[in-house]
Enzyme design. Structure first.
Site, mmCIF file in Angstrom:
data_model
loop_
_atom_site.group_PDB
_atom_site.id
_atom_site.type_symbol
_atom_site.label_atom_id
_atom_site.label_comp_id
_atom_site.label_asym_id
_atom_site.label_seq_id
_atom_site.Cartn_x
_atom_site.Cartn_y
_atom_site.Cartn_z
ATOM 1 N N TYR A 193 56.726 -37.203 -10.255
ATOM 2 C CA TYR A 193 56.671 -36.459 -8.984
ATOM 3 C C TYR A 193 56.238 -35.020 -9.262
ATOM 4 C CZ TYR A 193 58.303 -34.110 -4.729
ATOM 5 O OH TYR A 193 58.382 -33.343 -3.587
ATOM 6 N N LYS A 250 52.678 -33.588 -8.011
ATOM 7 C CA LYS A 250 52.678 -32.509 -7.015
ATOM 8 C C LYS A 250 51.955 -31.275 -7.573
ATOM 9 C CE LYS A 250 54.360 -32.221 -3.340
ATOM 10 N NZ LYS A 250 53.865 -32.640 -1.988
ATOM 11 N N SER A 257 66.075 -36.861 0.299
ATOM 12 C CA SER A 257 66.596 -35.566 -0.143
ATOM 13 C C SER A 257 67.973 -35.279 0.462
ATOM 14 C CB SER A 257 65.619 -34.434 0.170
ATOM 15 O OG SER A 257 65.431 -34.294 1.545
#
Ligand SMILES: NC(=O)c1ccc[n+]([C@@H]2O[C@H](COP(=O)([O-])OP(=O)(O)OC[C@H]3O[C@@H](n4cnc5c(N)ncnc54)[C@H](OP(=O)(O)O)[C@@H]3O)[C@@H](O)[C@H]2O)c1
Length: 305
Positions: A146, A150, A188
């Site tokens: 990730y 990103k 999240s």
């Protein structure tokens, strides 16, 4: 929802299979938003096929690009995820140029693009900071693919924008928590509430934890879309708290729950500077208490607690 509240007409996208008849995905929470009937259109689009975003982008004055192939379970290799994400993002930016109506693109980056490097143990990161992808790869950090995807996607987007004179602003939110309108609990929020929702010995946080309320993140995106002088990257972080202090805070504020002891994923303190965003005049509305109160209340209302 926030764009509709601001009076905008909104085109949003959803994966084609989620729109097909017989799909189990319930998007009534979008279609029933105030103003949605008159001002919200839902288009099918898939990051696997970047051209599929063209119809949604056509005629728009602004584009908010949030979708990312998030895979914390490691189902695909880091290379596959990164290639998919960069290809899709550049395809979306091509579509923005092609539309000729897009005045600004707001790209949603992540704290994971600025916070991982070999420095420490106590560091302060700002918009000039970049995650060192080789360091992340070698250290095999939590969420490595990730973080790498990103970081490389944001770099590619900024380079593309510079090369093609496309106005692109990047928002770098830290850990997003708060209430949610979708039927399932966002990843999240589950992570933020792991000390309450999690299982013994599986509760992991970083040593320092930077939070921001979802409403403030959405407001920052719209503020930066509208702010004439916005340029480059903006960190969006309202509050920071160490893992130990967060444990104490949760125990004191929510005595009705059994709060699980957390384990630390690292031994580094990372502080996030929000100065650049605050210097524009933007102000956060929510602090730690409101962020957690509202996340917990929303989980209760939707039956997750
Ligand atoms: N939540 C945080 O704490 C946080 C912090 C910093 C930055 N961010 C950034 O915020 C953005 C949204 O993240 P999130 O936390 O809301 O996670 P999320 O719910 O998993 O959002 C990712 C979105 O991307 C979409 N997507 C993934 N693969 C796709 C594909 N092949 N085609 C079309 N859409 C696809 C997902 O669609 P489906 O629903 O169909 O899977 C989902 O809507 C991401 O760019 C993330 O990096 C999040």
């Amino acid at each position: 929802m926030k764009l509709l509240q601001h009076g905008y007409s909104v085109n949003t996208t959803i994966r084609p299979q989620s729109l097909s008849s017989g799909s189990k995905k319930d998007i009534s929470y979008l279609k029933n938003l105030p103003g949605a009937q008159e001002r919200l259109q839902v288009f099918p689009a898939d990051l696997e096929n970047p051209d599929s975003f063209e119809a949604a982008i056509e005629g728009c004055i602004g584009v908010f690009h949030l979708a990312h192939p998030i895979d914390f379970q490691g189902k695909e290799t880091e290379e596959m995820i990164t290639n998919k994400s960069i290809r899709a993002t550049l395809g979306i930016l091509e579509a923005c140029l092609k539309a000729k109506t897009v005045k600004r693109v707001v790209y949603t980056s992540s704290a994971f693009t600025v916070m991982f490097n070999n420095e420490g143990p106590d560091i302060v990161v700002d918009e000039n900071s970049w995650t060192d992808v080789d360091y992340v790869r070698n250290a095999n950090y939590f969420g490595a693919s990730y973080s790498i995807s990103k970081t490389l996607t944001e770099r590619a987007a900024l380079e593309f924008a510079e090369k093609h004179s496309l106005d692109l602003v990047s928002v770098i939110p830290t850990w997003i928590n708060g209430p949610f309108i979708c039927p399932s609990i966002p990843g999240s929020v589950t992570g933020s509430l792991a000390m309450i929702l999690g299982k013994e010995n599986q509760v992991q946080y970083f040593k320092s934890n930077p939070f921001v309320h979802i409403d403030d993140v959405a407001s920052a995106h719209i503020f930066l879309f509208e702010y004439p002088e916005a340029k480059g990257r903006y960190i969006c972080c309202a509050v920071e708290i160490t893992m130990d202090k967060l444990y104490e805070f949760l125990c004191a504020r929510y005595p009705e729950f059994k709060i699980l002891s957390p384990e630390s994923l690292d031994d580094k303190t990372v502080k996030f500077s929000s100065k650049k965003l605050l210097d524009t005049g933007f102000r956060y509305k929510y602090g730690l208490g409101e962020i957690f109160d509202q996340a917990i209340e929303c989980c209760r209302q939707k039956g997750f607690l």
